[in-house]
Scaffold this active site. Sequence first.
Site, short mmCIF file in Angstrom:
data_model
loop_
_atom_site.label_atom_id
_atom_site.label_comp_id
_atom_site.label_asym_id
_atom_site.label_seq_id
_atom_site.Cartn_x
_atom_site.Cartn_y
_atom_site.Cartn_z
N LYS A 1 7.14 4.15 4.90
CA LYS A 1 5.77 4.68 5.09
C LYS A 1 4.70 3.65 4.73
O LYS A 1 3.66 3.57 5.36
CB LYS A 1 5.57 5.95 4.27
CG LYS A 1 5.69 5.75 2.77
CD LYS A 1 6.40 6.88 2.10
CE LYS A 1 7.59 6.33 1.36
NZ LYS A 1 8.50 7.27 0.83
N LYS B 1 1.55 8.76 3.73
CA LYS B 1 2.02 9.67 4.78
C LYS B 1 0.83 10.31 5.50
O LYS B 1 0.86 10.51 6.71
CB LYS B 1 2.93 10.73 4.17
CG LYS B 1 4.22 10.12 3.62
CD LYS B 1 4.94 11.08 2.71
CE LYS B 1 6.19 10.46 2.11
NZ LYS B 1 6.75 11.27 1.03
N GLU C 1 10.58 7.85 12.24
CA GLU C 1 10.63 9.29 11.96
C GLU C 1 10.75 9.61 10.47
O GLU C 1 10.11 10.53 9.96
CB GLU C 1 11.83 9.91 12.72
CG GLU C 1 11.98 11.39 12.55
CD GLU C 1 10.76 12.17 13.04
OE1 GLU C 1 10.59 12.29 14.25
OE2 GLU C 1 9.97 12.66 12.20
N GLY D 1 15.80 12.09 0.03
CA GLY D 1 17.23 12.25 -0.25
C GLY D 1 18.04 11.53 0.81
O GLY D 1 17.60 11.33 1.94
N GLY E 1 10.61 12.74 5.29
CA GLY E 1 12.07 12.51 5.16
C GLY E 1 12.87 13.13 6.29
O GLY E 1 12.93 12.61 7.41
N VAL F 1 7.65 9.85 7.27
CA VAL F 1 6.86 11.00 6.81
C VAL F 1 7.79 12.21 6.78
O VAL F 1 8.46 12.52 7.77
CB VAL F 1 5.67 11.29 7.76
CG1 VAL F 1 4.86 12.49 7.24
CG2 VAL F 1 4.78 10.07 7.91
#
Length: 431
Positions: A108, A208, A132, A305, A137, A135
């Site tokens: 980001k 973001k 992708e 994650g 995750g 922002v």
Amino acid sequence: MSIKKIGIGIVGLGTVGSGLIEIIQKNNNSYKSKYNLDFSINGISAKNKKKKRNINIKNYKWFNDPIKMTEFSDIDIIVELVGGSDGLALKLAEKSLINGKYFVTANKALIAKHGIKILDLSIKYNSKFSFEAAVGGGIPIIRLMQNSMIVGKIKSVYGILNGTCNYILTKMRENNLQFNNALKKAQQLGFAEANPEDDINGVDTAYKLAILSNLAFGITTKVSEIFTEGISKIEEIDIKMAEKLGYKIVLLGISNLKNNKVMQRVHPSLVSNNSMISKVNNELNTIIIDDEIADKIMVVGKGAGKKPTSASVMADILNINDENKKKFFVSKSKKANNLSSQDISKREGKFYIRMGVDDKPGVLADITLFFKKQKISIKSMFQLDDKVKNIVPLIFVTHKVTEKKISLVLKKMDALKKIKTKIVLLRIEEL
Ligand SMILES: NC(=O)c1ccc[n+]([C@@H]2O[C@H](COP(=O)([O-])OP(=O)(O)OC[C@H]3O[C@@H](n4cnc5c(N)ncnc54)[C@H](OP(=O)(O)O)[C@@H]3O)[C@@H](O)[C@H]2O)c1
């Protein structure tokens, strides 16, 4: 239809990089049959070749210099999973695109700062880039905005964009934890990084938001110019009072368009317990797009994650052949689309104000006089019993007032000797 062979080079083998390798190892056979795409990892690189890793990498070609991957003919896609807004990440983006590679990143900071430059390069060299995972995750928000939210005019885009902060605020609320203890818990569970500064102080959310604002409104903003406040000033007392008043406290990134001006801001906010956004707890993220035709669209999912983030990176890779994809970014200057930035001083809304004052007669009258002089109308006021060292917490909730007015009055109040603590100002958002 013949199967297309695609070579991937992965730079960065940490949380996301290792997750991506696991996905490819596990799923490539199904990608062959489902999409006629056969991926092979033809290059890897990280900082330390000797580091012990929980994935098996001995069959992959190691590059001491990751930039060399961009010149390697067996690699079609370079995936940057290192991080940082400049340095290696930027150099990889530039070299990949110049050398005709497809560039994929989850970074980001890089996209918020250099997204337009990277887009221009991709146009110039007829190559592509995707981001992708940068922002939300695991939430497919970029593709949603590129491909679906293109019919009408977007009025606002906002949401909970940082899982660490959301987890901390949830635990403060549910388990009566103090900020530092909730942060420790987040770190133990791997939701917060060892150095969580950018998360806690709102900078991660601002990165973001800058990307979302560009996708929604075509404006480019320096992250340092976005009004940004973090969550470290939130205390247990604020969480409890908010609850008593029918609100939850969440860290929001908000970007909205009004009269051809875009206001972007990141700050902790009180949102009604009845709002959808208040149901998004723990490490979950949410983004809401308010569109003049489609109305409100809300997406919720894991914002970070290993598995969710690497799944988003893989989705970018699988979309390599999607030629119909709309532009990622609007490469227009602010002037080109007649939009300019609006600073937060023009925001009008309700406020929650907390301060600790001397427990003496007349103090309350002195403070309310300040509000009266500025014609700020108070909706409710609470004087709490939990006195510490003769300092009593006072809480005010205002009616709607401009940010400019409230900052002026708080500045004046700050000089008042009877106010013994820092004044905490939180915004109430009616979303
Ligand atoms: N983790 C998430 O949940 C998440 C979510 C969304 C987006 N992202 C983004 O994804 C990117 C990667 O995040 P991460 O969490 O996977 O990071 P990480 O676990 O810290 O891994 C970073 C990787 O980069 C490598 N690296 C660092 N400096 C390098 C250099 N100079 N040359 C080559 N390799 C270098 C490290 O090498 P060594 O392994 O040898 O130390 C490591 O493998 C970041 O941009 C992050 O913002 C992450």
